[in-house]
Design a protein around this motif. Sequence first.
Motif, short mmCIF file in Angstrom:
data_model
loop_
_atom_site.label_atom_id
_atom_site.label_comp_id
_atom_site.label_asym_id
_atom_site.label_seq_id
_atom_site.Cartn_x
_atom_site.Cartn_y
_atom_site.Cartn_z
N GLY A 36 -10.38 -6.68 -0.86
CA GLY A 36 -9.13 -7.41 -1.04
C GLY A 36 -8.24 -7.36 0.18
O GLY A 36 -7.52 -8.34 0.48
N THR A 37 -8.25 -6.25 0.90
CA THR A 37 -7.41 -6.15 2.10
C THR A 37 -7.98 -7.00 3.23
O THR A 37 -7.22 -7.53 4.04
N VAL A 38 -9.30 -7.12 3.27
CA VAL A 38 -9.94 -8.00 4.26
C VAL A 38 -9.60 -9.45 3.94
O VAL A 38 -9.27 -10.25 4.83
N ASP A 39 -9.68 -9.80 2.66
CA ASP A 39 -9.31 -11.16 2.23
C ASP A 39 -7.89 -11.48 2.66
O ASP A 39 -7.60 -12.61 3.10
N ARG A 40 -6.99 -10.53 2.51
CA ARG A 40 -5.58 -10.74 2.85
C ARG A 40 -5.43 -11.10 4.33
O ARG A 40 -4.69 -12.03 4.68
N LEU A 41 -6.12 -10.37 5.20
CA LEU A 41 -6.03 -10.65 6.63
C LEU A 41 -6.69 -11.97 6.98
O LEU A 41 -6.13 -12.78 7.73
N LEU A 42 -7.88 -12.22 6.45
CA LEU A 42 -8.60 -13.44 6.80
C LEU A 42 -7.88 -14.68 6.30
O LEU A 42 -7.98 -15.76 6.91
N ALA A 43 -7.12 -14.56 5.22
CA ALA A 43 -6.35 -15.70 4.72
C ALA A 43 -5.29 -16.13 5.73
O ALA A 43 -4.80 -17.27 5.68
N LYS A 44 -4.92 -15.24 6.62
CA LYS A 44 -3.94 -15.56 7.65
C LYS A 44 -4.57 -16.27 8.85
O LYS A 44 -3.87 -16.63 9.79
N LEU A 45 -5.90 -16.47 8.81
CA LEU A 45 -6.63 -17.10 9.91
C LEU A 45 -7.32 -18.38 9.43
O LEU A 45 -8.54 -18.54 9.59
N PRO A 46 -6.59 -19.32 8.85
CA PRO A 46 -7.23 -20.49 8.25
C PRO A 46 -7.90 -21.41 9.25
O PRO A 46 -8.77 -22.21 8.86
N SER A 47 -7.51 -21.36 10.53
CA SER A 47 -8.08 -22.25 11.53
C SER A 47 -9.26 -21.64 12.27
O SER A 47 -9.91 -22.32 13.08
N ALA A 48 -9.54 -20.38 12.02
CA ALA A 48 -10.63 -19.69 12.72
C ALA A 48 -11.93 -19.80 11.93
O ALA A 48 -11.92 -19.59 10.71
N PRO A 49 -13.04 -20.12 12.58
CA PRO A 49 -14.33 -20.07 11.89
C PRO A 49 -14.72 -18.62 11.63
O PRO A 49 -14.86 -17.83 12.56
N VAL A 50 -14.83 -18.25 10.37
CA VAL A 50 -15.04 -16.85 9.99
C VAL A 50 -16.44 -16.67 9.40
O VAL A 50 -16.86 -17.43 8.52
N THR A 51 -17.13 -15.66 9.89
CA THR A 51 -18.39 -15.21 9.29
C THR A 51 -18.10 -13.89 8.60
O THR A 51 -17.68 -12.93 9.25
N ARG A 52 -18.31 -13.83 7.31
CA ARG A 52 -17.96 -12.65 6.51
C ARG A 52 -19.24 -11.97 6.03
O ARG A 52 -20.10 -12.61 5.41
N GLU A 53 -19.36 -10.67 6.30
CA GLU A 53 -20.55 -9.93 5.92
C GLU A 53 -20.17 -8.55 5.41
O GLU A 53 -19.06 -8.07 5.63
#
Length: 272
Positions: A223-240
């Motif tokens: 959940g804490t990772v989700d919180r940070l990544l939600a702040k990067l909507p324009s970045a292509p994110v690979t989540r593993e």
Amino acid sequence: METVARESDTIALHFHPAPEDAPTLAVLWPAMGVPARYYRKFAEQLGAAGVATVVADLRGTGSSTPSPSRASRYGMADLTADIEAVLQHLKPRRAGRRTILIGHSLGGQACALHLASEPTSDVAGLALLAVGLPYWRDYPGSRRLPVLVQTQTLGIASAALGVWPGWGFGGRQSRGVIRDWAYTARKGRYPHLNGVDVEAGLGRVTVPVLAVDMAGDRYTPPGTVDRLLAKLPSAPVTRETYAPDGVPIDHFRWARHGEPLAARVAAWSGAL
């Protein structure tokens, strides 16, 4: 080892062997209170995978000097600015190579905030290893209140004492670092840093991101990772998720059991 002068502080840089023709240079920024030497094995594994690696000691940690004291005034804005200073110092070594930032925990937050603060940064990619924003509401139900109490107690204690002595958590820290960290834990967002709206800046980051959760990480749950990544909507994110040999691993031990992760970071960076 080399040092970079920063006002009254120095940032220590630790270099690790890699092939001379390594196409990527990684600058790794540690977790709060964790010295650069803790990542030596992981840095060597990155080198074996073809990624030249420099590990920086955060201000006041490891070989960076001086140790935090009541005279220390720096906070998250300064840790973020240190990244740009180190990248400038490394320019001769970066020439002809792509540069990636690798951040663990607090170091990863500083890396993301660097990109938010420096829209013209030439960094090619950001690898976030066990990095989230520690908002208390994003922890599992039974842990929410303890996280809130712990983070805010540290903030109050460091303000009263003038420095965080490192009692059982995080190592010795400037009160400004603890103040800003406690704010994010309480509010779920970053304060303005030197007048810059970094929340808005994060929304404009377009650098590719590799975000790796550690299976079994109680300090940085998903959940804490989700919180940070939600702040990067324009970045292509690979989540593993990382679980070597299928075994959960905690917030810190991955760095001592990181050969598959080093190979993954190398493969990801090679495709940038």
